[in-house]
Enzyme design. Structure first.
Site, PDB file in Angstrom:
ATOM      1  CE  LYS A 109      -7.368  -0.758   0.579  1.00 25.68           C
ATOM      2  NZ  LYS A 109      -7.604   0.459   1.336  1.00 25.68           N
TER       3      LYS A 109
ATOM      4  CG  HIS B 293      -3.668  -1.494  -1.911  1.00 23.81           C
ATOM      5  ND1 HIS B 293      -4.161  -0.212  -1.968  1.00 23.81           N
ATOM      6  CD2 HIS B 293      -3.441  -1.751  -0.597  1.00 23.81           C
ATOM      7  CE1 HIS B 293      -4.209   0.302  -0.752  1.00 23.81           C
ATOM      8  NE2 HIS B 293      -3.776  -0.619   0.102  1.00 23.81           N
TER       9      HIS B 293
ATOM     10  CB  SER C   8      -0.932   0.005   1.207  1.00 26.69           C
ATOM     11  OG  SER C   8      -0.196  -0.079   2.402  1.00 26.69           O
TER      12      SER C   8
HETATM   13  N1  PMP Z   1      -4.874  -4.397   4.087  1.00 32.40           N
HETATM   14  C1  PMP Z   1      -4.172  -3.480   3.410  1.00 32.40           C
HETATM   15  C2  PMP Z   1      -2.930  -3.899   2.690  1.00 32.40           C
HETATM   16  C3  PMP Z   1      -4.621  -2.156   3.343  1.00 32.40           C
HETATM   17  O1  PMP Z   1      -3.919  -1.243   2.674  1.00 32.40           O
HETATM   18  C4  PMP Z   1      -5.811  -1.806   4.017  1.00 32.40           C
HETATM   19  C5  PMP Z   1      -6.402  -0.406   3.981  1.00 32.40           C
HETATM   20  N2  PMP Z   1      -5.646   0.580   3.534  1.00 32.40           N
HETATM   21  C6  PMP Z   1      -6.495  -2.785   4.727  1.00 32.40           C
HETATM   22  C7  PMP Z   1      -6.004  -4.081   4.733  1.00 32.40           C
HETATM   23  C8  PMP Z   1      -7.737  -2.456   5.511  1.00 32.40           C
HETATM   24  O2  PMP Z   1      -8.823  -2.357   4.681  1.00 32.40           O
HETATM   25  P1  PMP Z   1     -10.144  -1.566   5.108  1.00 32.40           P
HETATM   26  O3  PMP Z   1      -9.897  -0.126   4.809  1.00 32.40           O
HETATM   27  O4  PMP Z   1     -11.200  -2.154   4.260  1.00 32.40           O
HETATM   28  O5  PMP Z   1     -10.368  -1.783   6.558  1.00 32.40           O
END
Ligand code: PMP
Length: 393
Positions: free
Chosen positions: A244, A213, A185
């Site tokens: 996402k 992602h 991310s």
């Molecule tokens: N895993 C990763 C790699 C993320 O980047 C994120 C959110 N940025 C999440 C899990 C968490 O997802 P959510 O926003 O749906 O809680």
């Protein structure tokens, strides 16, 4: 030391930044116009920091499905599935996710964050060992902490380092859980999944891949890096989020292992929280159909992120990784990055600001996320704002 004294540094930093008109973590999008446009500070702004990779938040079929569920089933489930029961939509979505990946089962969680928390805290405990890539998301770190498992970090994207640590574990390696992400991310780089799978084949263990992602983004059918790298069958658990590419909120884990269902019974982040609302489940089910057939959306997304990546490269910026929908511009000076972020917003471009300690290796990042819904003109306008600032800084 008083209860709130720990915030003194934060208060001082906020007032310093306030004087410079910088409030990156309190941005209000006053009006959402479309997946890629909004009004911020009264100004028409291109949204290039949304993770709305396929631009589905205003997809008419997803909206219609959500409206129907809202009218038929109400605004919320008002409880957890264990205590209050599952709505049929939750179970159907789990079946559809499992079918999408061609595996036995799926569990839906209330957020992606809770999917990682729930899987790790449900699956592993103090007698287990987890091996995680150092750049894994906070939800993976938090899940490890909640599980009480022994945590061993290996160097980011370094399969040799993983192998070294597996070797040291000896016989315990066969029950180890390896944790990686598809696209990371922060920098937008991909895991070397084939090499990681080779290590798993050599030493044993289980592999969990967080495709937050990369779902909908990579692979012929959008099944993420596991599909692109041809190792879907080697991933024991695939975690993803609805927030996402699916344009909703919620998370999931799929697996071909029959034991997945048992995790529900030991997973506090699954048991002790309300399940996603009917509208969220309905829009996500529809979005999953669009995503699976979304070859054209993926082609448009790819064209957009390649356009932005090559535009920023031509301007001389240092980028975190080869092209992907997450394009991170790397800076070494924190204050300069903060000002840069503000100056982009003044030019009508909203992106994400990522600062240490959230970032790898202490770098400061301006993170753009590209959508299939961006027009080439919007991508060019983002590049133009970066070009403008290149001459200023
Ligand atoms: N895993 C990763 C790699 C993320 O980047 C994120 C959110 N940025 C999440 C899990 C968490 O997802 P959510 O926003 O749906 O809680």
């Amino acid at each position: 030391m008083g209860l709130f004294d720990k915030f003194n540094g934060l208060v001082a930093a906020r007032s310093e930044l306030g004087a410079l008109r910088i409030d990156p973590f309190g941005v209000e999008i006053e009006r959402i116009i479309s997946p890629t446009e909004g009004i911020i500070h009264g100004r028409h702004t291109i949204l290039a920091g949304t993770n709305n990779y396929l631009g589905l938040t205003f997809n008419p079929e997803c909206l219609a499905a959500a409206h129907r569920a809202l009218d038929a089933e109400g605004t919320g489930t008002t409880g957890s599935r264990m205590a209050n029961g599952s709505y049929s939509g939750h179970r159907r979505l789990e079946e559809e996710l499992a079918a999408f990946y061609g595996v036995r089962d799926a569990i839906v969680f209330s957020t992606g964050y809770q999917a990682n928390l729930g899987m790790l805290a449900g699956l592993t405990g103090p007698n287990d060992v987890v091996l995680l890539d150092a750049d894994c998301h906070a939800s993976i770190y938090d899940g490890c902490r909640m599980s009480g498992a022994e945590v061993i970090r290996f160097r980011h994207n370094n399969a040799d380092d993983l192998a070294k640590r597996m070797r040291r574990l000896g016989a315990r390696a066969t029950d180890t859980l390896i944790l990686v992400e598809g696209i990371y991310s922060m920098l937008g780089d991909r895991a070397p999944l084939k090499e990681i799978v080779d290590v798993k084949r050599e030493f044993g263990g289980y592999l969990l891949v967080d495709e937050a992602h990369s779902l909908g983004v990579l692979g012929e059918r959008g099944r993420g890096l596991v599909e692109e790298a041809g190792v879907l069958a080697d991933a024991d658990f695939i975690v993803g989020t609805f927030s996402k590419s699916l344009g909703g909120a919620g998370g999931f884990c799929v697996s071909d292992l029959p034991e997945l269902d048992l995790v529900r019974y030991s997973s506090r982040p699954y048991i002790f929280t309300a399940s996603p609302s009917p509208a969220t489940i309905a829009s996500t089910r529809q979005a999953l159909r669009v995503l699976a057939e979304g070859h054209e959306l993926r082609a448009r997304l790819r064209a957009n992120f390649e356009r932005l990546h090559s535009g920023l490269t031509a301007l001389g910026y240092t980028l975190g990784a080869p092209p992907s929908p997450v394009i991170a511009v790397v800076f070494d000076d924190k204050v300069a990055t903060l000002k840069f972020w503000r100056d982009l917003l003044d030019r009508g471009v909203y992106v994400n600001l990522m600062l240490p300690p959230a970032t790898p290796n202490g770098v400061s990042l301006i993170r753009c996320s590209v959508s299939a819904a961006h027009t080439p003109g919007q991508i060019d306008a983002v590049c133009a704002a970066f070009a403008d600032l290149r001459t200023v800084t």
